[in-house]
Design a protein around this motif. Structure first.
Motif, PDB file in Angstrom:
ATOM      1  N   SER A 100     -16.734  11.858 -31.008  1.00 28.51           N
ATOM      2  CA  SER A 100     -17.502  11.275 -32.114  1.00 28.51           C
ATOM      3  C   SER A 100     -17.989   9.894 -31.712  1.00 28.51           C
ATOM      4  N   TYR A 101     -19.124   9.489 -32.259  1.00 32.61           N
ATOM      5  CA  TYR A 101     -19.637   8.151 -31.993  1.00 32.61           C
ATOM      6  C   TYR A 101     -20.116   7.512 -33.291  1.00 32.61           C
ATOM      7  N   SER A 102     -20.184   6.201 -33.287  1.00 33.57           N
ATOM      8  CA  SER A 102     -20.627   5.459 -34.462  1.00 33.57           C
ATOM      9  C   SER A 102     -21.366   4.209 -34.011  1.00 33.57           C
ATOM     10  N   PHE A 103     -22.196   3.674 -34.907  1.00 36.53           N
ATOM     11  CA  PHE A 103     -22.938   2.458 -34.605  1.00 36.53           C
ATOM     12  C   PHE A 103     -22.146   1.241 -35.077  1.00 36.53           C
ATOM     13  N   LYS A 104     -22.112   0.221 -34.236  1.00 36.63           N
ATOM     14  CA  LYS A 104     -21.505  -1.055 -34.595  1.00 36.63           C
ATOM     15  C   LYS A 104     -22.463  -2.145 -34.144  1.00 36.63           C
ATOM     16  N   ASP A 105     -23.239  -2.643 -35.104  1.00 37.68           N
ATOM     17  CA  ASP A 105     -24.334  -3.574 -34.813  1.00 37.68           C
ATOM     18  C   ASP A 105     -25.289  -2.895 -33.829  1.00 37.68           C
ATOM     19  N   GLN A 138     -19.965   3.073 -30.341  1.00 38.74           N
ATOM     20  CA  GLN A 138     -18.571   3.270 -29.962  1.00 38.74           C
ATOM     21  C   GLN A 138     -18.304   4.770 -29.884  1.00 38.74           C
ATOM     22  N   PHE A 139     -17.743   5.210 -28.753  1.00 38.55           N
ATOM     23  CA  PHE A 139     -17.504   6.634 -28.518  1.00 38.55           C
ATOM     24  C   PHE A 139     -15.994   6.905 -28.466  1.00 38.55           C
ATOM     25  N   GLY A 165     -23.156  12.615 -35.795  1.00 41.18           N
ATOM     26  CA  GLY A 165     -22.170  11.663 -35.309  1.00 41.18           C
ATOM     27  C   GLY A 165     -21.259  12.215 -34.221  1.00 41.18           C
ATOM     28  N   ARG A 166     -21.605  13.349 -33.640  1.00 44.84           N
ATOM     29  CA  ARG A 166     -20.840  13.915 -32.543  1.00 44.84           C
ATOM     30  C   ARG A 166     -21.624  13.724 -31.247  1.00 44.84           C
ATOM     31  N   PHE A 167     -20.925  13.805 -30.106  1.00 45.93           N
ATOM     32  CA  PHE A 167     -21.590  13.667 -28.822  1.00 45.93           C
ATOM     33  C   PHE A 167     -20.968  14.629 -27.818  1.00 45.93           C
ATOM     34  N   MET A 168     -21.688  14.848 -26.699  1.00 43.17           N
ATOM     35  CA  MET A 168     -21.158  15.622 -25.583  1.00 43.17           C
ATOM     36  C   MET A 168     -21.491  14.878 -24.300  1.00 43.17           C
ATOM     37  N   GLN A 221     -27.340   3.031 -21.985  1.00 42.19           N
ATOM     38  CA  GLN A 221     -26.468   2.471 -20.958  1.00 42.19           C
ATOM     39  C   GLN A 221     -25.018   2.600 -21.401  1.00 42.19           C
ATOM     40  N   LEU A 222     -24.235   3.381 -20.644  1.00 35.98           N
ATOM     41  CA  LEU A 222     -22.829   3.602 -20.973  1.00 35.98           C
ATOM     42  C   LEU A 222     -21.951   2.604 -20.232  1.00 35.98           C
ATOM     43  N   SER A 223     -20.805   2.304 -20.824  1.00 35.25           N
ATOM     44  CA  SER A 223     -19.884   1.362 -20.197  1.00 35.25           C
ATOM     45  C   SER A 223     -19.073   2.002 -19.075  1.00 35.25           C
ATOM     46  N   ASN A 224     -19.065   3.331 -19.009  1.00 36.34           N
ATOM     47  CA  ASN A 224     -18.229   3.996 -18.011  1.00 36.34           C
ATOM     48  C   ASN A 224     -19.001   4.799 -16.974  1.00 36.34           C
TER      49      ASN A 224
END
Length: 508
Positions: A60-65, A69-70, A46-49, A198-201
């Protein structure tokens, strides 16, 4: 009633377990590296770089549907560290680090608020050290946010500090808000059978492709996991202090093997304090022979009353400008100017004998050949040299090269080494993929810092490694070496490599 509650609890636990396992399966399924020179790495815990050019942001990231979310690990806006410096008497000294990155203000005691740097400041040359005769019982640090889309609508912060009377020496750090530290979202897509993130930023609509775990990618992934491990370990302990020399250059925590602690003064003295005096005279900012411990201060208040520029004064405590300005520009006065030794008092630079030329292998980088463009794609910690060892009157270590001609018939090394085997943590001999002998040098904490600076200063130049009074390599430095280790492969047999390793280990 107890039985009913127990059954409900069991039902909740049984119901939650499949969902929890499903989430863990998703983490494992999508873990990996997305992108090439820039992108994001997802880890199965659940971690990211988020990484890019000179950027590495963890979180940290998590799944929402169907979305992710990062949440990034944001640095504190301001950090303040304090030390009781007996050499200052009743005066106070403050080092401002990073404040040139934004429109920042400071207020001392009840004085008017001032800009840290003037408008249109340029020609920055750190360190920026401010000294005052008064004792500080309170100071306030403020920041006016920039007009950028990702930072709009947020108040301008002011952090207030009330240091204890014993503190008179401070390190102030400003961590400018940056886009890469903003939280973001993402979504998976599939194009031509390949997974796209695909990232939002960042990355646009094209997104980042998940890399195929071939042999080279697996090697890179292991290195990434090692970076993550080091980062996670650093986050397990809260940073309560930093260590700096008298010019406010930060260094890793001193260890008892290399330093003697003076607990009363909160200072650490190197056990090799008498070594390399000549080197540190010309490299005073790198002098780590005396380190001071600065304790982290907690702000008394983080004011969100939306400070405005109207609340600040026009003048600044530092005035930096290229060329002529309205007042003399700031110059750091802490470095000592030493009288140059008379020519007969200097340590002589030893001129080596001729170095024989070699037939070059087109598959390797030879020191005698012009440096090919492909060297820029080489890993900074893998150095190949085909130079035949030649004798030199120098102790073991890494040296800058004062003079060299094209065919190596005349080579002059610096009088003193920039690093010695005392800076090494380990030296071992390995065998490469083409059965070549490789010497791996891993630096200790102090050595890693020194070698990073040494390699940074020598980018575009060649350096020399001396072992047993012989120059065994003179590699071209393509970029700063920041990983704390190097692999050296060259024109020597396994027996010669083992002898070099044994020689370098002998000093440890």
């Amino acid at each position: 009633m107890k039985q009913v509650l127990l059954l409900i609890s069991l039902f909740i636990m049984v119901s939650a377990t499949p969902a929890q396992n499903a989430n863990q399966d998703r983490y494992r399924q999508y873990a990996g590296k997305y992108g090439g020179n820039s992108g994001v790495c997802l880890f199965n815990d659940g971690r990211f770089m988020l990484y890019g050019y000179s950027t590495a942001v963890f979180g940290s990231y998590s799944f929402k549907d169907d979305d992710l979310q990062f949440i990034t690990d944001k640095p504190e806006l301001f950090e303040v560290y304090a030390h009781d410096n007996s050499t200052l008497g009743d005066s106070t000294r403050m080092n401002f680090a990073g404040f040139e990155e934004g429109k920042t203000f400071v207020q001392f005691n009840e004085e008017n608020r001032q800009r840290v740097f003037n408008d249109d400041a340029n020609c920055f040359d750190a360190p920026f050290v401010y000294e005052t005769d008064q004792q500080l019982t309170r100071f306030t640090l403020s920041y006016i946010r920039e007009n950028v889309w990702w930072d709009l609508g947020r108040p301008n912060p002011s952090w207030q500090y009330g240091p204890a009377k014993k503190y008179n020496d401070f390190i102030l750090i400003f961590n400018k808000p940056k886009r890469e530290y903003e939280n973001f979202a993402a979504r998976f897509a599939k194009v031509d059978g390949r997974i796209i993130l695909q990232l939002s930023n960042y990355g646009g609509e094209e997104g980042f492709i998940k890399q195929v775990p071939d042999k080279e990618e697996q090697k890179q992934w292991q290195e990434i996991l090692e970076w993550k491990k080091q980062y996670d370990e650093s986050k397990t302990t809260t940073v309560h202090a930093v260590f700096a020399n008298k010019h406010y250059r930060l260094f890793p925590s001193p260890d008892s093997l290399n330093y003697i602690s003076n607990d009363a003064a909160n200072e650490y003295i190197s056990r090799q304090a008498d070594d390399n005096e000549e080197y540190f005279r010309s490299n005073q900012y790198q002098d780590d022979r005396l380190l001071r411990k600065y304790i982290k201060l907690v702000p008394q208040n983080k004011d969100t009353a939306n400070f405005t520029e109207d609340n600040g004064a026009d003048n600044s405590i530092f005035y930096v400008v290229c060329g002529e300005g309205t007042r003399p520009p700031y110059r750091y006065q802490g470095f000592v100017t030493y009288e140059e030794k008379k020519e007969e008092e200097r340590i002589p630079l030893i001129v080596t004998g001729p170095a024989p030329l070699l037939e070059t292998n087109p598959n390797k980088i030879a020191d005698q050949d012009p440096i090919p463009d492909s060297i820029n794609n080489n890993k900074a910690d893998e150095i190949v040299t085909l130079l035949k060892p030649f004798a030199v009157n120098r102790p073991d270590g890494f040296y800058t090269i004062e003079k060299k001609n094209d065919d190596y018939t005349l080579t002059v090394l610096a009088a003193n080494p920039s690093l010695t085997p005392k800076d090494f943590d380990s030296v071992v001999c390995k065998t490469g993929t083409h059965e070549e002998s490789i010497i791996e040098i891993r630096f200790n904490k102090v050595g890693a810092v020194k070698f990073e600076k040494f390699s940074k200063d020598q980018v575009g130049n060649q350096v020399a490694l001396v072992a047993d009074h012989k120059v065994i390599m003179m590699p071209f430095v393509a970029e700063p070496i920041t990983k704390g280790r190097i692999d050296i492969s060259g024109n020597y047999s396994a027996e010669e490599a083992k002898a070099i390793v044994k020689r370098l280990q002998h000093h440890k």
